[in-house]
Motif scaffolding. Structure first.
Motif, PDB file in Angstrom:
ATOM      1  N   UNK B 172      40.265  12.233  18.927  1.00 40.91           N
ATOM      2  CA  UNK B 172      40.696  10.905  18.453  1.00 40.91           C
ATOM      3  C   UNK B 172      40.880   9.897  19.572  1.00 40.91           C
ATOM      4  N   UNK B 176      35.540   4.415  19.031  1.00 44.45           N
ATOM      5  CA  UNK B 176      34.558   4.894  18.060  1.00 44.45           C
ATOM      6  C   UNK B 176      34.635   6.412  17.951  1.00 44.45           C
ATOM      7  N   UNK B 180      35.009  15.477  13.113  1.00 39.17           N
ATOM      8  CA  UNK B 180      35.190  16.782  13.742  1.00 39.17           C
ATOM      9  C   UNK B 180      35.321  17.854  12.658  1.00 39.17           C
ATOM     10  N   UNK B 235      37.558   8.036  11.617  1.00 39.12           N
ATOM     11  CA  UNK B 235      37.541   9.417  12.098  1.00 39.12           C
ATOM     12  C   UNK B 235      37.885  10.333  10.926  1.00 39.12           C
TER      13      UNK B 235
END
Lengths: 405, 405
Positions: B172, B176, B180, B235
């Protein structure tokens, strides 16, 4: 009013926040700056005025932040253009620093960050701008020149050594054991892979072969080595660096993935699987497992080295002290004075000397066959992984605190 | 002369040796048997008389063994034939046990090991052989019936929770960020993947989606979920069990690898990479990383749960006590009496009830969308990961001791 700012850049480590807290701590004692700002997401964030006041945050939060892995101020991979080609970018940055009455700028990072420090300090000197620029070393790769080792490396080495020992035990439980391959990070240098020599059981290394980028990889020799060892002991444990190359310097994993990052470095990965397939195709055995440690090796604070954490704190402290003394364009370096007892001292080196250079794993620490490392390497690594942090807990897991969420 | 023997079977855990030491400890206090033998490599080794005298080993070595991950007596995946089809095998084993004056046999393992205990106790009963057979539960998968949880699971969950928290922070750091994917073990059940809900930052789970074998995986719904979350927060952190299946029960990873192990279970792996490719091909983003925890999750003693270690020790102690009382064909089970404060009691269950059955992750603990788990699951997991062992060290790494090298 005279303030300073600290930011983080490049790949994270377990101890990179410790350096920021060391710097905050030094300012508490020294009161050199009115405020210590944190730039979020490195230069990229600072250019967007993504800036917080670290000196106003409670001691308790800062203490949790100190023992939090990864870049808690966020990171970036932003590369400053050459001064001649784009002075507007420099001007923008300097204007923002001036707006916040910032007289010292600290960048925690690796080679590319030291390049940033070198460029900014040069720009300031040329343009007679009184802002100091100091670099704080950080990288799990341990590939910075003019420092005995880099903060972040010891914790990665500790996780690698521990995981090698534990996975070796797991991979050895059957009568018919197979071949185990562990892939570490290390694009240009083999420090991380080499640190697997730390894993010993009954005073004997559990790793059979270590392959490093510094030693040309020969496929046929590899298969001969593995075959012989497998016949001897019915199990083989191999550690390989993601960046191994053939005698022409070509990445072994190049065929697997050919993309490049912004700095033009080839993005690697998958070499463990490549070796696994080689072994299976050669007919040695079909019982081959490959495991990539991936980012686990650079963020495992629960297995960090306390020595590493302490040194990361110290280089942060010293960066602030030296900036207050008027230094600029430098990086704080660690010098090893003695192995046993382990003692270090600190000094300053020119950041432009560090920038864009690479410290390779010494060839004299690689055995003649190019598939293992010497006892000198073991003695070098061992003190870097000493002791564990005592982490605060929440919900029976470590309590972490970051500022970039 | 009356002796007993203990052996380990199936996949290792971090706490499987603790059960053996608990058993040794109970015999020290109770003096129920003259000698406690260890069978190396399970039934397979015992059939080859690969047997050591554990009661003659020094307390210091036993103490290191107690805190050593993986099966320190070696393991096997040997499955006894049905009694009717091959009584010779049973006869051979019984003769070896008699030769060593063994009157109690303990097997630390999972479903297949409880099958062995059930078969052997049945054979002994039919043939009027006075040898007791007791099972000691062990599996990181937490998939045994008639026990609240299995020793080995808590330590795996602790490593998963810790690693999720740490890799989330690592994944994180940029402006950008990408997506994951962490792949856990769990062929038939989702307990391990579900335990990732333990990872919280500021009281909020860091995992966005958890995919379990118990919930049919829908590719299109997955891509819609991920796309939306990525657009919302730039994310996404996904945890996936290796054993996820589609609505027809077909393994999602089946196309990647179709080999089978000796028990006819499909050998899985690579589902994380499969999801990664799905996301990239869908055009959501190309910034996707996938990491397989692999065997790290079952041997990470450096991150083991002390609660788990204590319970593993206890089930070993109780196995010996119950055998001495004349019980046979049973497994020691753990019953949870209360969550807060966490208290457990122990009981015996018939090993043939446990054998060849599977305890699935409860459907009422899966959210309606089938992509996360409830707070009840969190409350179930949390006490199982409490506290850390204080490991002895050697060369700044944990000092481990095994007997199968």
């Amino acid at each position: 009013m005279s303030n300073c700012i600290v930011a983080q850049s490049g790949g994270p480590t377990s101890v990179i926040n410790s350096s920021v807290v060391g710097l905050l701590n030094a300012n508490k004692k020294l009161k050199a700056f009115d405020k210590v700002y944190g730039g979020l997401n490195g230069i990229e964030g600072i250019l967007n005025k993504n800036i917080i006041d670290l000196s106003s945050i409670s001691d308790e939060e800062i203490d949790h932040f100190r023992f939090t892995p990864s870049s808690g101020l966020g990171s970036c991979r932003y590369k400053l253009s050459d001064i001649d080609s784009c002075s507007q970018e420099y001007e923008n940055l300097i204007n923002i620093l001036k707006e916040y009455d910032i007289t010292s700028f600290f960048y925690v990072g690796g080679n590319d960050s030291m390049d940033t420090i070198a460029k900014l300090s040069k720009y300031a000197r040329i343009n007679k701008i009184d802002i100091k620029f100091i670099g704080i070393p950080k990288t799990i790769d341990n590939d910075l020149m003019f420092t005995d080792h880099t903060p972040g490396f010891g914790s990665a080495a500790k996780f690698i050594g521990t995981s090698v020992l534990e996975t070796y035990l797991d991979a050895s439980v059957y009568v018919n054991n197979g071949i185990f391959i562990l892939e570490t990070m290390g694009r240009d240098t083999g420090w991380l892979a080499a640190s697997s020599c730390l894993a010993k059981l009954d005073n004997k290394s559990v790793v059979d072969f270590i392959y490093l980028p510094e030693s040309a990889f020969d496929k046929d020799q590899f298969l001969r080595d593995v075959k012989q060892r497998f016949e001897e002991q019915n199990k083989v444990y191999i550690v390989v660096s993601e960046g191994i190359r053939d005698k022409n310097g070509k990445f072994i994993s190049e065929l697997q993935c050919s993309s490049q990052d912004k700095f033009g470095h080839a993005q690697l990965g998958g070499v463990g699987n490549y070796l696994k397939n080689l072994i299976i195709e050669s007919g040695i055995t079909s019982r081959v497992k490959s495991l990539e440690l991936g980012i686990l090796q650079r963020c495992a604070m629960h297995c960090a080295s306390y020595t590493d954490l302490t040194e990361a704190f110290k280089v942060g402290e010293l960066a602030l002290i030296h900036a207050a003394e008027g230094e600029t364009g430098k990086m704080v370096a660690i010098n090893r004075d003695s192995n046993e007892p382990y003692t270090v001292s600190y000094s300053l080196v020119d950041s432009d000397k560090v920038a864009n250079h690479v410290s390779y794993f010494p060839s004299e620490w690689i055995n003649e066959a190019g598939n293992f490392v010497t006892e000198e390497a073991y003695s070098y690594f061992k003190p870097l992984i000493k002791d564990l942090p005592n982490l605060a807990l929440k919900g029976n897991l470590p309590k972490y605190k970051v500022f970039n969420q």
